[in-house]
Structure formats: C-alpha cells, structure tokens
Design an enzyme around this catalytic site. Structure first.
Site, PDB file in Angstrom:
ATOM      1  N   HIS A  39       0.819  -1.152  -0.206  1.00 12.78           N
ATOM      2  CA  HIS A  39      -0.047   0.071  -0.110  1.00 12.78           C
ATOM      3  C   HIS A  39       0.748   1.244   0.040  1.00 12.78           C
ATOM      4  O   HIS A  39       0.648   2.091  -0.851  1.00 12.78           O
ATOM      5  CB  HIS A  39      -1.058  -0.071   1.137  1.00 12.78           C
ATOM      6  CG  HIS A  39      -1.912   1.038   1.431  1.00 12.78           C
ATOM      7  ND1 HIS A  39      -1.424   2.289   2.227  1.00 12.78           N
ATOM      8  CD2 HIS A  39      -2.837   1.223   0.840  1.00 12.78           C
ATOM      9  CE1 HIS A  39      -2.284   3.073   1.808  1.00 12.78           C
ATOM     10  NE2 HIS A  39      -3.333   2.743   1.342  1.00 12.78           N
ATOM     11  N   CYS A  50      -2.205  -2.357 -16.050  1.00 13.39           N
ATOM     12  CA  CYS A  50      -2.428  -1.197 -15.020  1.00 13.39           C
ATOM     13  C   CYS A  50      -1.705  -1.570 -13.716  1.00 13.39           C
ATOM     14  O   CYS A  50      -1.857  -0.902 -12.903  1.00 13.39           O
ATOM     15  CB  CYS A  50      -3.765  -1.038 -14.928  1.00 13.39           C
ATOM     16  SG  CYS A  50      -4.908  -2.256 -14.403  1.00 13.39           S
TER      17      CYS A  50
HETATM   18  C1  PEP Z   1      -3.328  -5.093  -9.648  1.00 16.58           C
HETATM   19  O1  PEP Z   1      -3.646  -5.664  -9.086  1.00 16.58           O
HETATM   20  O2  PEP Z   1      -2.334  -5.153 -10.531  1.00 16.58           O
HETATM   21  C2  PEP Z   1      -3.840  -3.616  -9.752  1.00 16.58           C
HETATM   22  C3  PEP Z   1      -3.638  -2.636 -10.472  1.00 16.58           C
HETATM   23  O3  PEP Z   1      -4.800  -3.439  -8.512  1.00 16.58           O
HETATM   24  P1  PEP Z   1      -4.341  -3.282  -7.061  1.00 16.58           P
HETATM   25  O4  PEP Z   1      -2.902  -2.849  -7.241  1.00 16.58           O
HETATM   26  O5  PEP Z   1      -5.252  -1.950  -6.563  1.00 16.58           O
HETATM   27  O6  PEP Z   1      -4.954  -4.524  -6.445  1.00 16.58           O
END
Ligand code: PEP
Ligand code: MG
Length: 855
Positions: free
Chosen positions: A434, A810
């Site tokens: 995070h 992403c």
């Molecule tokens: C991912 O899991 O790659 C993503 C972009 O979502 P998060 O990092 O919010 O889990």
C-alpha cells in the site's frame, strides 16, 4: 618539438599495432573507444601527438606472454621522445588500468631534457617515472620510496637505489624494455579478477576486450607558456553552455610538477591569471577545437590538452561526465543544434534518469550517515521529523513542519497522513504494498520493508541495527531512490523539470506507438497526469475516496446496514460525493478516457481495529459496543486478499456497484454538459469467472438505462474486466465477448501466479534475488516467463474471441521499461502507471519505437 601527423601516412599493414592515421583500420569494437576517438581527432586535423593503437587481440596475446614487435612500435616515433600508454576499452565507462607516463626516461634522456627544460624539471620527471614504474609495473610497495627526499638529484639517486635493492637488478634503461614491461603489466591487470568483476558490474561482458594506445608525450613543459589541462564547453551539473576546466601552468614561477598549488583556472579566476590571459591564441584554438569535436563527434567532449611554448596539443577527448539533468539538456541541445536527430537525442537518455529529475534528490556530494535501508519504493528524498501516526503527520503539516511518517505498514486509513508527510518509511511491505503504490502515485519518497531497523510503535521509537535510537521528533532523511534512511538532514538537489525535459517529452510523444495512461485516484493525481501528458487515466482506484473526511462514518454505516433497503438508503448519501469525485476527474481529463475501477477491497478494511475506534463507531451508529465488536469479528477473514473482495462484493452486495455506476453516469452527463463529451470506462476487479461479468454487466446496464430514462439523455460507456487472477487470463476467450477492454492487473496476477503475498514478500525478497531464485523482484520487474505467459495467453484468447477488445496493463509494472517492451511486443494498446512514472514510460516507449535497446 612534438611531431604532428603526416596525414598522408600509409595505412599500416598490421591492424593489431597500427599508427593512428585517418585511414587506419581502427574501430571501437576492435581497438576500443579511446583509439577510435583519437582517430576521429586525427581526421579532424587536430594537433594530436603521434599515437599507435594496439588491438584487443594484440593485448590478449600480450597477457599470455606473446609480445608484439616492440621495435616496430618504437620506430613509429621520433628518436628520443618519451611515450605514454593508456587503456582503450570498448566502452570508456568500463575503465581499465591507469595510464603510465614518461616511458623511455633514462639517464641519457634526462640529460637531453636538462638542456631543454632545466635540471629541476628533467630530474623530477625521471624520479616520478622511476616511482610509478616501480609501483604500477614492477608492483613494488609504494612504501619502498617512503624515504626518498624530493625530486632533485638526491631524490632521483635514492629512488633508483631503492628500486635496485628491492628487485636486485638495475632500473631498466632501455626504452623498448620499459615499454614491453608496461604493456605486459597493463594487459595482465585487465585480466585480474577484481578488474573483471568491477567492469562486469558496469555492464561489460565477461570477455570484454582491452586495447592500448601508445602516444608520444606532450610534457607541457618549456621556456614559453606551457602546461596542461582539460576543457569542456558545458557545465556538468546543468548541461548548459559554460566553458569549464582546469589548467596547470608551469610558467607561473613555480616548479612545474608540484601539483595543485599552482592550479590556474580556465575562466577568470581570482586565484591567478586565466589560460585566456596567459596564452590567448592557444585558448582560442582550444575553444575552436572543442567546438569542432562537439559537432563532428556529435557529443559534448572534455578535451585533454597540453601547451608547449604556446603551441597547443590535443591529447585525448572523453565524453563529458554529466548529471541526470545535464544528460537531458545536452541531448536536447545537440538535437536543437541539428548535430544529432531528435530520435538519437531520445535514445541517449536512459529512461530511469528522468525519474531523478522529477523529484528532489540527495545531492551526490552530500555526506550520508546511513542508519537503515529497505526497498526503494518511490523515488526522491525528503528530510523531516519522525511521526508515528497519520494524525501526527497531519498535525505536523498544519504547523508547517516537514515530517516523515514511520509506520509498521500503511493501510487506506493512513492516506491523509501520507498526503501530509514529506516521506514514508515502513518496516514491512514490498514494491506493490500500500505505502509503495500510494507513494509512487502521489510522488512521495518512500522506503518500505526496512526490516533491519526495529519499529517500536508503543515507545514511538526507531532502533537501528547498531543500537542508535530515534524517537518521535528526531530528524531523519528518507531516500526513496536508493532505499536508504539517513540520520539528520542532508544536502539536497531540487527537481529539474526544465525546458529541456519538456522538449524531450514532446519529442517522445511524436515517436511513441503505445498509449501511456496514468493510474490516478484523486483530482491532484489527475492533474499531475495531465501535466505529464498522460493519454487518460488507466486505473482510478475508487476505494480511496471513501476514506475522506465525512465519508468514512457513512461508509461504516453502510457496512453495518442490516437489509438491502437500509444499505441503499445509506448509499444514497454517498452518491453525490462519488458523483462530485468523478465529475472533477472527467473535467480535469477534458474528454480523455477515464477508467474507473469499481470498489475492490474487503469491507472490513474500513472498520476500526482498536478498542477506541470501535467505541467511537458504536456511538456514531448508536449501537451497543458488543454488537459492533461482534460484527467486526464476524467479518474478519483468514486471507482477506483471497476473500470477499472485488467482483465478489459486486455479486453479493450489488448495491455498492450500482451506486458507483450511477455516480459515474451522472458525472459523465454533468461533465459532458460543461465541456468535451465523456465516455466513461468502468472496470470490474478480481474477476475469475464469466458469470461474474454477466451478472455485474446486467446490473450496470440496468442502471445506465435508468439514468438515461431519468435524465432523458443518451450516453455511451465501456465496460471492462481487470484480468488479475490466473483463471481470468486462462478463460479470457469466454470473458472478452462481454466487455470492451481487458486490463491486466499484474500486481495481483503476480501475487496469485507465484502464490506470494505482495505485502509480505519484502521480508525475504532480497535473499531470493541474492541467491538467484528470482532474477529480480517480480513485483518490480514483470516476470515475462510465468506471469508474462499468462498475459500472452489472456491477450491471445481475448483477442481471438473479440478482435476489437482493448488490451492494457495497469499494475505497477506499467511504468517499467522492460515491461513496456513486453506489452508492446504482445500488441497491447496502452500501459498505465503512476503519474510520476509517465515520463519514464513515455521515453522508454519512444525508444522502443525508434528501435534501439533500452539503456
Ligand atoms: C493490480 O492488482 O495489478 C492492480 C492494479 O490493482 P491493485 O494494486 O489495486 O490491487
Ligand atoms: Mg488488484
């Protein structure tokens, strides 16, 4: 007098030991960069002393004991001159053994020099040569010369005596013998283990070759103005035009060889006359030569020169050393001056240097009192007082005091504290934890997983490995670029988003053939994304919006609602807030695509974990405390990342997605009224089965129909799926027909492919990388073999079932040059990364399109 080149000299027959002439068969790949550069200088008809280049092959043979024809080499030079030998590796950055100067010195030549330069200078040259030969070639300990007194007659005899007594043989008087020994020693030094390891660390291949250049010495000594120095036309720090360098004059009433005391500066310097004043003609010629080198060698060069009795000699040219800022500025200026094409300017800037320009950094010459280190999770550096909670960070910001937020790990509750802090340091977590994701998103320096420091939250103390204790209020510096934590404040260098940077970005856009979007959750992120010319938002994580002041309690009320009807009633209160969030984003992005991910985390992340928080919640909801704690306990999960989150919430608690979809549609109508039409993109997280998509799609389509009806407005939207479970990738063929785009969430996909927690991997990742289990941290650099195979399978199956489906990535890998290369090869339409990584991604993509390798 030095002999200049006879430019008509015949090409030598032996390419392994060849006189450097305009036509000689010399290449960087066979003779090294220095030899090639000297040939270019010869071709420019610059006054370069005579030089012989030895090829990699020749040097390899010398190392094995097979000497070239030394007499033939010596015969290339006028009788009686002194020589020097310098290394010439293929890439100058790979280094090489130190140069050996004044080869050929012996009693006879010392006497000849006496007549030209005077006794003092001649003896000094001889004494120095004996010592350097003894240490660098005969490998004697420098202590042997500890008692040598100066460089006069006595010093010289002492040096010669010391040599003889150590080696039990006289100092070699024959210039050819001296040269042979120097060549042998330099060739062998290149083969040594430490030299090999050193250059491999700089990227040299294991079998990198070494060339050598033997050059006639320009002593920089004489009756008229004489000396030696270096000059360059730009400042190494900024890259801006500025003549800089250093010149050591021997004519300024001093012993020519006494070092820096008589250093004279090229520019006007209060410490003494400048070269311009001492030798105006030579200085003007030097500037002209440097300009010629710049335009013909197509590079900013540092010129090494000597002046003898007013006459100028160019001894060498090396690429000007440069900071990241100067790297960009120099490349852009060379292109602006039409010396190199724009494509080449782009290729000359390693993408990662850009991330150094985007943030404040610790100055390279600053002292570093390192007290700990972790994973360099978000670049840039900041100094501040330690705080241990998000609330303290906010209080500190309110007072105007810079602070460093120190947490075991961060959670969405810490977001406002992170915004208030100047940097974040956590004990746990990896590159996609995070703190790391948010840090990169908002451009906040961040070090995570600093497990070699102890975080004692109860005492509000940070204890280093060597027992130093840092308490709340103590000042530390966090370097998110290197991953180090330093005691106290340090000297900083400011971010440099200057005109050069802007031009480089504009040129990158011209060449880029894959879209670059930004992951942006807030209006501030969206603005940063626009400032860096991102082509839209590729991922807006909506959950962060619920942590804002005034919303968390409503959110908790929604979580505690007993019935669907109650839940809808509470969500009605969140609707206008969400609508305002999205309207702002759409307006900032001015019609560019905005991809909004529906709610993803488990609901219990929003509930208080401590007693005090639970009591407050009980008060706010007017419920007995026991009721609140029981409900919280009932919601806790053994493995929340694999539990009730993402689309699973969308299926089981559909009211949340319905509220979000309505907010998105209404905001897009609002924003379209005010400006460019908006076609929102809605993304479903954590999908693993087709039916999940069908269910959510049906419900969102119904909301769209209702909004169209109520508002009497038509609008389009695109629904997409986030491919972040292995099953979604494998079943892409049945998922793709139900959606307009597939966006690969490589953070979760990496976590699930490896079965490796992205929040805990930091604890052992460095051991794993060190022991070669993983070549790199797969959360940082995309694992193209395993996770990459799933990406390819997903892309192929998705496209074959739905040829128009848009493909993107992403996860955090989206900003990584190697991953962009992979996505481009796999035919992806765009990558999306943290706003501050957009420039790096854009340049990397442009370089790939231009067709070169990423540096
Ligand atoms: C991912 O899991 O790659 C993503 C972009 O979502 P998060 O990092 O919010 O889990
Ligand atoms: Mg995810």
């Amino acid at each position: 007098m030095l002999q200049r080149y006879n430019l008509g000299a015949a090409v030598q027959n032996n390419p392994n030991t060849t006189l450097v002439t305009a036509q000689a068969p010399i290449a960087a790949e066979t003779h090294g960069g220095r030899a090639k550069c000297l040939q270019r200088l010869v071709r420019l008809e610059l006054p370069v002393p005579r030089t012989v280049a030895l090829s990699f092959d020749a040097v390899k043979r010398i190392a094995k004991g097979e000497l070239p024809d030394i007499a033939a080499i010596v015969s290339q030079f006028p009788e009686g001159v002194l020589l020097c030998v310098r290394p010439s590796s293929e890439d100058p950055d790979w280094g090489g053994p130190g140069a050996v100067l004044n080869i050929g010195m012996n009693t006879q030549r010392c006497e000849a020099l006496n007549e030209r330069l005077g006794e003092t200078a001649a003896r000094a040259i001889y004494t120095r040569f004996v010592q350097s030969y003894a240490v660098d070639v005969a490998r004697l300990d420098p202590d042997v010369f500890e008692n040598v007194k100066g460089e006069g007659a006595e010093g010289l005899s002492e040096a010669l005596r010391a040599y003889e007594s150590e080696l039990e043989e006289p100092f070699p008087a024959n210039p050819s013998d001296q040269l042979a020994a120097v060549l042998k020693s330099m060739a062998r030094a290149w083969d040594g283990t430490s030299a090999r390891l050193l250059r491999q660390a700089k990227g040299a291949p294991a079998d990198a070759g070494l060339g050598l250049v033997v050059q006639e010495m320009a002593l920089g000594l004489g009756q008229g103005e004489s000396g030696s120095g270096v000059l360059q036309l730009v400042d190494s720090d900024t890259g801006l035009p500025q003549i800089t360098g250093r010149y050591l004059s021997q004519s300024q009433g001093r012993d020519a060889l006494e070092g820096d005391a008589a250093a004279l500066y090229l520019g006007r310097d209060p410490r003494g006359p400048s070269l311009e004043e001492l030798a105006p003609e030579a200085f003007n010629a030097l500037k002209t030569h440097a300009g010629l080198m710049r335009s013909k060698l197509r590079e900013e060069m540092q010129v090494e020169f000597a002046i003898e009795n007013g006459a100028l000699y160019i001894l060498d040219g090396v690429r000007v050393a440069r900071s990241s800022q100067a790297t960009v500025q120099i490349a852009v200026q060379l292109a602006d001056d039409k010396i190199i094409p724009r494509a080449e300017a782009l290729m000359r800037v390693p993408p990662r240097t850009l991330s150094e320009l985007l943030h404040r950094q610790i100055s390279p010459d600053a002292e570093r009192d390192v007290i700990g280190h972790g994973i360099a999770a978000s670049p840039g550096a900041a100094t501040g007082q330690i705080v241990f909670t998000a609330a303290e960070a906010q209080a500190s910001a309110a007072r105007g005091d810079p602070c460093i937020l120190v947490r075991r790990e961060t959670s969405p509750e810490d977001i406002r504290g992170m915004h208030a802090a100047h940097a974040v340091l956590t004990e746990r977590g990896g590159i996609t934890s995070h703190a790391a994701v948010i840090g990169r998103g908002i451009g906040l320096p961040c070090v995570v997983g600093a497990s070699n420091m102890r975080f004692i939250s109860s005492k509000k103390q940070l204890v280093t490995q060597d027992g130093r204790v840092f308490s709340a209020g103590d000042v530390v510096t966090v370097d998110g670029t290197s991953g180090e934590v330093l005691a106290g404040a340090t000297k900083m260098r400011e971010a440099a988003l200057d005109e050069g940077f802007q031009k480089l970005m504009d040129w990158s856009t011209e060449f880029c053939d894959i879209g670059i979007r930004a992951n942006a959750d807030t209006p501030a992120d969206a603005q940063t994304a626009r400032n860096f010319n991102a082509q839209g938002i590729g991922l807006c994580r909506t959950e962060h919006m619920f942590f804002e002041a005034g919303r968390l309690t409503v959110m908790r009320e929604m979580i505690f609602a007993e019935t669907s009807q109650d839940r809808r009633a509470v969500l009605e209160r969140l609707l206008p807030m969400q609508r305002a969030d999205f309207t702002q984003l759409f307006r900032i992005m001015k019609g560019q695509p905005v991809c909004i991910r529906l709610f993803d985390p488990p609901l219990h992340e929003f509930l208080p974990t401590d007693r005090a928080g639970q009591r407050e919640l009980a008060e706010a909801l007017d419920l007995p405390l026991s009721n609140v704690t029981r409900r919280i306990d009932a919601m806790s999960e053994y493995n929340p990342m694999l539990g009730l989150r993402g689309v699973r919430l969308g299926v089981t608690v559909p009211e949340i997605y319905e509220m979000q979809a309505r907010a998105i549609f209404e905001a897009s109508i609002d924003a379209s009224d005010a400006g460019t039409p908006v076609e929102p993109e809605i993304m479903i997280p954590l999908v693993s089965a087709r039916r999940e998509v069908e269910l959510v799609k049906t419900s969102i389509d119904a909301v769209a129909a209702a909004v169209r009806n109520e508002w009497d407005r038509d609008f389009a939207y695109r629904l997409g799926v986030m491919v972040e479970t292995p099953r979604a990738a494998l079943r892409a063929a049945e998922i793709a027909p139900h959606c307009a785009f597939l966006s690969f969430g490589t953070n979760d996909l990496t976590q699930m492919t490896y079965g490796l927690s992205r929040d805990d991997a930091g604890r052992f990742m460095s051991d794993y990388v060190q022991q070669g289990v993983f070549p790199e941290d797969p959360f940082h650099v995309l694992d193209t073999e395993g996770v990459g195979e799933l990406l390819k399978i997903g892309a192929e199956r998705g496209r074959s079932a739905q040829p128009n489906v848009t493909l993107s990535i992403c996860g955090e890998h989206g900003g990584n040059p190697e991953s962009i290369s992979f996505c481009r090869d796999a035919g992806f339409d765009y990558v999306s990364c943290s706003p501050f990584r957009v420039p790096v991604a854009r340049l990397a993509a442009a370089q790939l399109a231009i067709g070169g390798n990423i540096q």
